[in-house]
Motif scaffolding. Sequence first.
Motif, short mmCIF file in Angstrom:
data_model
loop_
_atom_site.label_atom_id
_atom_site.label_comp_id
_atom_site.label_asym_id
_atom_site.label_seq_id
_atom_site.Cartn_x
_atom_site.Cartn_y
_atom_site.Cartn_z
N GLN A 85 48.49 19.07 14.63
CA GLN A 85 48.27 19.21 16.10
C GLN A 85 47.47 18.07 16.41
O GLN A 85 47.77 17.19 17.37
N SER A 119 60.27 19.61 19.16
CA SER A 119 59.49 20.24 20.36
C SER A 119 58.42 19.21 20.67
O SER A 119 58.00 19.46 22.03
N TYR A 120 58.07 18.09 20.21
CA TYR A 120 57.47 17.16 20.73
C TYR A 120 57.83 15.78 21.35
O TYR A 120 57.51 15.39 22.30
N ARG A 182 56.32 35.12 24.64
CA ARG A 182 55.30 34.04 24.45
C ARG A 182 54.88 33.46 25.64
O ARG A 182 53.61 32.75 25.63
N SER A 186 48.61 32.54 27.30
CA SER A 186 48.39 31.48 28.47
C SER A 186 47.22 30.50 27.66
O SER A 186 47.20 29.27 27.92
N ASP A 189 48.87 27.27 22.70
CA ASP A 189 50.12 26.65 22.90
C ASP A 189 51.21 27.37 22.10
O ASP A 189 51.02 27.33 20.86
N THR A 190 52.16 27.96 22.82
CA THR A 190 53.20 28.78 21.81
C THR A 190 54.50 28.13 21.76
O THR A 190 55.36 28.92 21.38
N THR A 191 54.55 26.95 22.05
CA THR A 191 55.81 26.17 21.93
C THR A 191 56.58 26.52 20.61
O THR A 191 57.81 26.79 20.50
#
Length: 571
Positions: A85, A119-120, A182, A186, A189-191
């Motif tokens: 991360q 994802s990024y 998911r 809140s 970050d559950t991406t």
Amino acid sequence: MDSDSRHLLIPEVDHEIINPGPMNIQFDSSDLRSKRPFYIEPTNIVSVNDVIQRVSDHASAMNKRIHYYSRLTAPADKALGGRIQKICMGGKIAPDHVVPAPEECYVYSPLGSAYKLQSYTEGYGKNTSLVTIFMIWNTMMGTSILSIPWGIKQAGFTTGMCVIMLMGILTLYCCYRVVKSRAMISSVDTTTWEYPDVCRYYFGSFGQWSSLLFSLVSLIGAMIVYWVLMSNFLFNTGRFIFNFIHHINDTDAVLSTNDSNPVICPSPGSGDHPDNGSMIFYANDTGLQQFEKWWNKSKTVPFYLIGLLLPLLNFKSPSFFSKFNILGTVSVLYLIFLVTFKAIHLGFHLEFHWLVQTEYFVPEIRFQFPQLTGVLTLAFFIHNCIITLLKNNKNQENNVRDLSIAYMLVTLTYLYIGVLVFASFPSPPLTKDCIEQNFLDNFPSSDILSFIARIFLLFQMMTVYPLLGYLARVQLLGHVFGDIYPSIFHVLILNLIIVGAGVIMACFYPNIGGIIRYSGAACGLAFVFIYPSLIYIISLRQEDRLTWPKLIFHIFIIILGLANLIVQFFM
């Protein structure tokens, strides 16, 4: 940092001077098209399905540089998740001039490639809604489709159709709750999260290990069903070849119809036995006696599969077998064609008796309908991987719509197969109770179209079986030992246990309907009924939005799941 502008991936080896020190690295670079430290030319980006290109020594050096900076941090910051991360999101483990931009983050693989982080960079996959719907449909179409007509017979024709539609709606709603789980979180970050991660967030280590347990139940249950079916298909294939060579009509030994499209009753009632003449004919044939001695569905054929499939389970990578996934779609489409063709030639044979069973017909309402709900729980089961499938959807706002359409198509497919087989089953002269747990068993081994179906399904299952074994190995050995292939000894012991379970069931309990409903009710208890409802209740409670109607409704779903499992042991 001009010396850091070399490409991460290069198609050929250049002259590079690399000293062994972690920071004393020099590069002979003439390519100054980009100043980014991790610039990768688009032609050198690879995906999982692409041909893997060589990785330069420079890539390895830059990877070591990032790890060098990571060693300068506090021990608490060295967790793998935190490191990724902070590196990819612009953290302070490495200086800003070393950290690549978010749109240029890649996973460096020791196998010799760099993978772009979807994802990024792009957020979502590139599959259209049509492809996503088809993927979900294809994933859910499994061995349960062979037992749907038997399930309708157990429930009654009218009750069976209603149960299929109601179970489709119920499992769709629970799957919708999985997809939305998911978004209910809140604070984190559950991406990149999967559903087991959500379970671990709400239930801690218990959620992680229980989800692993029930996932293994579904995998091993499917592998047992596969072994029983492969034994069945291999036996019937061998018998077809033997009968064809020796001009034997196998319908003479069982109760069957006498037309150009024969249907048989392999397991008739107590008063329906084959006549003695047929048995005397077989008993006097020495060649057939020897064949039946060495080619027996429950005594020999399940053991023959060990020599073929056990070595395949020990492969480190299942990538070769994944190339045959299209066979699953072909098999389902061929089954639809087979059922349609047979229904056209046999016609419909229906009588409606609501509560009374007659000689040839079952009542419309039968109290054995929970056997169908157990089968359907596994037939509609996709909850443990639906998040992964929908991540690749190009238009994420269409996820719920695409999921609903896919479930509707699956429900219609099950109804089509189940209704046509049940309605066209020739009653009289055969009773509807003759419908087998695998409806292909109602067609003699000499039937050409059924022979083709068995060949398709046998080959498809032989390619899928190693994939299921690999998934079981990843989940169990990966969690217990931290390595999916700790040694050939560990892998062999696991595979022997799985194969042994399949052989035992094929020999002593070759009832795929029973195996499917037990494993379906067990894994569905957690993934379909309890976890989605309980997670939704907890999240609403945390947000002070829980109301009595929602609480009662979702507790009712949990009770249904518990009842669905308990009642299977009493039917």
